[in-house]
Design a protein around this motif. Structure first.
Motif, short mmCIF file in Angstrom:
data_model
loop_
_atom_site.label_atom_id
_atom_site.label_comp_id
_atom_site.label_asym_id
_atom_site.label_seq_id
_atom_site.Cartn_x
_atom_site.Cartn_y
_atom_site.Cartn_z
N THR A 198 25.52 37.10 56.28
CA THR A 198 24.93 35.82 56.73
C THR A 198 23.42 35.93 56.90
N ASN A 199 22.93 37.05 57.41
CA ASN A 199 21.48 37.22 57.56
C ASN A 199 20.78 37.27 56.21
N SER A 207 18.53 27.12 54.68
CA SER A 207 19.35 25.99 55.13
C SER A 207 20.77 26.42 55.46
N ILE A 208 21.17 27.64 55.04
CA ILE A 208 22.52 28.14 55.32
C ILE A 208 22.49 28.83 56.69
N GLY A 237 24.01 29.55 42.24
CA GLY A 237 23.19 30.66 42.73
C GLY A 237 23.66 31.16 44.08
N VAL A 238 24.00 30.23 44.98
CA VAL A 238 24.50 30.61 46.30
C VAL A 238 25.84 31.33 46.17
N ARG A 239 26.71 30.81 45.31
CA ARG A 239 28.03 31.43 45.11
C ARG A 239 27.88 32.84 44.55
N ARG A 240 26.96 33.01 43.61
CA ARG A 240 26.73 34.33 43.03
C ARG A 240 26.22 35.30 44.10
N MET A 241 25.30 34.85 44.94
CA MET A 241 24.75 35.71 45.98
C MET A 241 25.81 36.07 47.02
N ILE A 242 26.65 35.11 47.40
CA ILE A 242 27.72 35.41 48.35
C ILE A 242 28.66 36.46 47.78
#
Length: 350
Positions: A198-199, A207-208, A237-242
């Motif tokens: 999360t960090n 924004s997350i 992009g967010v999904r890939r990073m998660i």
């Protein structure tokens, strides 16, 4: 740092007859023209990292395509699909040690003599014999394992019980794989390690506010939204990073391989992606092997290192090219070479 590669040599593996990659750093990025073998380098290093596991050959083929699941698909690991081209993978480690492995097939027409010469790609592989060691100056290999097809058609392995693996490696393929991200993030929650992801994700996208693992999947708490957002509704992009961050953090890995790290990323997110990855690597003391074919991705890396000087010594970029006179070569770029190439619009992917 003792379990990291500083040099890798690849012989008779996939499209490579011979390739040596020197000066490996904490983050190693492989670029080059299409079909030059970038992914094959990751696969060779991944096999070296798990050399005692006879299922590793099936694993690397499965990562390419789920249809390559049987033992016979191992034929594509041999250079020019010729069984006479016996692969040899070797890695020099930061602690002065080495890792080396080779493997040879037994075909359905030659089950009693694995050393016979045969090159036909019409003979089905019935068995793969693996040899591996951590000694440079000795003849042969001290350890052996086998993967074979039983009479009922199932595959069975016989590992060498005298060898204890010291490396823990992970391969993250091209797809975003929300299911894997959910499983791995749930593991982090159980072990009270959720903050690692999360960090880092907040660094990537402020924004997350948080990530929540619910029974039906992952949800994001986004600033300004009245309810949680399913991960499937987030940007690529967010999904890939998660997926990348939760997978890396779910276990104490020494080495992580990421194929096409920029897949699904908008060009505007590349600098943030690299800052997040570089910061994460420093915090977790791991080594990364990464492929990309995206110039915007390299520009994002250059910009991230330009703003954060302490990142510059972490990374090497390798341009993989097949030359007319010297065969395959890995041309190394540090920060200054990368900056000069990009600032002067010099092509570094060919």
């Amino acid at each position: 740092m003792n379990h990291l590669f500083k040099e890798i040599s690849i012989t008779n593996f996939r499209g490579f007859d011979s390739l040596i990659i020197k000066g490996l750093q904490r983050i190693n990025i492989f670029v080059g023209a299409n079909n030059v073998g970038k992914t094959s380098i990751l696969e060779a290093a991944f096999m070296l990292s798990g050399m005692s596991n006879p299922l590793i050959s099936n694993r690397v083929n499965y990562l390419r395509t789920a249809s390559f699941t049987n033992l016979d698909s191992a034929r594509y690991l041999f250079h020019n699909v010729d069984f006479n081209n016996k692969p040899l993978l070797k890695g020099m480690m930061n602690n002065g040690g080495i890792r080396k492995m080779t493997f040879s097939p037994v075909t359905i027409h030659n089950e009693t003599n694995a050393s016979s010469n045969f090159s036909t790609n019409q003979s089905a592989i019935r068995q793969l014999n693996f040899e591996f060691d951590q000694q440079e100056n000795k003849n042969g290999f001290a350890y052996h394992s086998t993967l074979f097809v039983k009479n009922d058609g199932s595959t069975q392995q016989e590992a060498d019980s005298n060898y204890h693996e010291s490396l823990n490696a992970l391969f993250i393929p091209v797809d975003k794989n929300d299911a894997n991200a959910t499983t791995n993030f749930s593991t982090l929650v159980k072990h009270n390690r959720k903050a690692f992801v999360t960090n880092a994700l907040h660094d990537f996208d402020p924004s997350i506010e948080s990530v929540e693992a619910l029974p039906d999947g992952l949800y994001l708490k986004i600033v300004g939204l009245k309810e949680l957002l399913p991960i499937s509704m987030a940007g690529d992009g967010v999904r890939r990073m998660i997926n990348i961050l939760s997978t890396i953090a779910s276990e104490d890995y020494n080495i992580v391989f990421i194929d096409e790290i920029d897949n699904g990323m908008h060009y505007s997110a590349h600098k943030l992606m690299w800052k997040t990855i570089l910061k994460f690597v420093l915090a977790h003391d791991i080594q990364l092997f990464i492929t990309t074919h995206n110039l915007d991705c390299l520009m994002g890396l250059k910009n991230a290192m330009q703003e954060e000087e302490h990142f510059r010594q972490l990374t090497h970029i390798y341009n993989i090219a097949k030359t007319r006179n010297e065969g395959y070569q890995a041309y190394c770029y540090g920060y200054s070479e990368l900056k000069e190439a990009i600032d002067n619009e010099i092509e570094i992917r060919r």
